[in-house]
Design a protein around this motif. Sequence first.
Motif, PDB file in Angstrom:
ATOM      1  N   SER A 181       0.830  -1.202   0.000  1.00 61.68           N
ATOM      2  CA  SER A 181       0.000   0.000   0.000  1.00 61.68           C
ATOM      3  C   SER A 181       0.870   1.259   0.000  1.00 61.68           C
ATOM      4  CB  SER A 181      -0.929  -0.007   1.217  1.00 61.68           C
ATOM      5  OG  SER A 181      -0.170  -0.152   2.418  1.00 61.68           O
TER       6      SER A 181
ATOM      7  N   GLN B  45       1.412   9.018   7.394  1.00 69.73           N
ATOM      8  CA  GLN B  45       0.369   8.037   7.154  1.00 69.73           C
ATOM      9  C   GLN B  45      -0.938   8.476   7.787  1.00 69.73           C
ATOM     10  OE1 GLN B  45       1.761   3.916   7.744  1.00 69.73           O
ATOM     11  NE2 GLN B  45       3.738   4.791   8.310  1.00 69.73           N
TER      12      GLN B  45
ATOM     13  N   THR C 160      -5.309   7.431   8.198  1.00 70.27           N
ATOM     14  CA  THR C 160      -6.068   6.303   8.740  1.00 70.27           C
ATOM     15  C   THR C 160      -6.273   5.203   7.715  1.00 70.27           C
ATOM     16  OG1 THR C 160      -8.119   7.443   8.153  1.00 70.27           O
ATOM     17  CG2 THR C 160      -7.252   7.792  10.380  1.00 70.27           C
ATOM     18  N   GLN C 161      -6.020   5.502   6.446  1.00 70.19           N
ATOM     19  CA  GLN C 161      -6.178   4.494   5.413  1.00 70.19           C
ATOM     20  C   GLN C 161      -5.123   4.712   4.343  1.00 70.19           C
ATOM     21  OE1 GLN C 161     -10.155   5.111   4.010  1.00 70.19           O
ATOM     22  NE2 GLN C 161      -9.616   6.839   2.712  1.00 70.19           N
ATOM     23  N   PRO C 162      -4.811   3.662   3.570  1.00 70.22           N
ATOM     24  CA  PRO C 162      -3.788   3.803   2.531  1.00 70.22           C
ATOM     25  C   PRO C 162      -4.222   4.808   1.462  1.00 70.22           C
ATOM     26  CG  PRO C 162      -4.231   1.485   2.991  1.00 70.22           C
ATOM     27  CD  PRO C 162      -5.296   2.264   3.679  1.00 70.22           C
ATOM     28  N   GLU C 163      -3.241   5.404   0.822  1.00 74.32           N
ATOM     29  CA  GLU C 163      -3.506   6.354  -0.252  1.00 74.32           C
ATOM     30  C   GLU C 163      -3.621   5.621  -1.579  1.00 74.32           C
ATOM     31  OE1 GLU C 163      -4.122   9.401   0.270  1.00 74.32           O
ATOM     32  OE2 GLU C 163      -3.401   9.672   2.320  1.00 74.32           O
ATOM     33  N   GLU C 164      -4.363   6.228  -2.503  1.00 73.46           N
ATOM     34  CA  GLU C 164      -4.430   5.707  -3.856  1.00 73.46           C
ATOM     35  C   GLU C 164      -3.149   6.095  -4.605  1.00 73.46           C
ATOM     36  OE1 GLU C 164      -6.705   3.760  -5.100  1.00 73.46           O
ATOM     37  OE2 GLU C 164      -7.878   3.789  -3.248  1.00 73.46           O
TER      38      GLU C 164
ATOM     39  N   ARG D 251      -6.393  14.309  -3.657  1.00 74.02           N
ATOM     40  CA  ARG D 251      -6.990  12.983  -3.756  1.00 74.02           C
ATOM     41  C   ARG D 251      -8.249  13.048  -4.624  1.00 74.02           C
ATOM     42  NH1 ARG D 251      -6.522  13.389   2.154  1.00 74.02           N
ATOM     43  NH2 ARG D 251      -4.818  12.101   2.973  1.00 74.02           N
TER      44      ARG D 251
END
Length: 461
Positions: free
Chosen positions: A49, A68, A70-74, A91
């Motif tokens: 990720s 980082q 709370t969630q992975p980046e695209e 994003r």
Amino acid sequence: MTICATEDATARPAEDAAAPGGPQRATLTIAADGSYAARLARHDDAAGSWFPERWTLSGPEPYAVPLQGTQPEEPDSTLLPLADGRVLILRRVADRFAVSLLYPAGPGTGEVLLGAVPAPELTLLPPVPGGKAACALAPEAHATTLWLLHGGADGPERIARIPGRCTGGVWLDRGGRLLALDRERDGRTKTVVADLERGGETGLLLQITEESNDRLLLADPDSGLLLVRSDAPGHDRLGWGVLGSSRPVRFPECLRPAEGTLTPFAMQPGQMLAPESCAVAFRRDAPNGTWLGVWRPAERQLRQFPAPEGWLAGAGLWTAGGELLLPYATGAEPCGVARAAVPALPVQAAPPVRATPPGEAARPVAAPRPAEPVEAVEAPLPTEPPQPVEPMDPPVLPMWGPVSGADAGGGGGIALDAGDTDNRSTASAQPQAALAEPRHLPAHPRLCRPVPLQQAPLAAR
């Protein structure tokens, strides 16, 4: 910039890359003042990720800080580091783009949401001079909206709507007022300049011929040196000129390699009103490896130096002290900067490129490798002695309303540079779709004086 000059060199096959835009996009973006950099890095887990990573370059040692969430980046998220240490992230969320600022906050990451931009496509522009603002382009089929994402009064602001589809983006001054864009209209691409203090008012900046596609790749506000890419010579070539000058744009043979790709990424600062002494740094990817290239208009050759292992493609910074900083990442050193001391005058031996990893003294990062053989020219080289480089006019900011080839009078036309036939390393800048020129073409005719562009013979009589 309205007339074009090319050297009298024998035509040969070339894998020139037809690039619709500017220099190859870097995996690491450096802030305007060189203090910070940012990139999307990958975790070592099985999913691989992505997460934002900020590099600090202003201290004695470079180091990286993960940002980082709370969630992975695209993987299509884009980053822009600011001079205050925060990182702007763009994003895609459904049919719009969310704009936020990331910063270290204790053991975690702080985030400030700036707003959203409704657009099917949004591209971050290079760092604004000063490093306190961020701009982006939202191109559409027949127009492009210029956005101020950060630095305004309240969230993202629409600056201007420019007719035509705009790409690229090069700042022409230190104040962040003049922005050069490559605009496509009626099937042709020309470089225009937008004045951000006048509501994005635009004017033509670069037009070599009416039928050519002309793009601006790099510009140095101190010297006025411009690096352009145009198909005015008959196929895509790298050329150079001076901002505000009516002298011809020249297309050096040494910036046209027989193999590989040549990507410009930095210009030497501080060369006040001295465009021919201003150096340009290139990344050359060739069959025998990756090299650092340095070229000056006055030298008429591309000098090659060993590149550091793991050099992040297209990333680099030229300091006021004359050093090139080349960020790299390897398995052993995930954050490092190689320093190349580029000589001011031609020398026989290549200067060493040394890396400064955290906690260690400076050391060479790569042993010199022999340069690839020079490809033989198919036709005899010119027998007359090389012609000296003509002095260029000092830059004038801004340059509005360029003169066309028809209006240039006796000063316009195609002036051939017979002395520039050194091909020890060289051309075509962008690694996109290849556009090869025919192998057997007659050499350009040797002209005694410039002639009006429409009357310039393009084949030998």
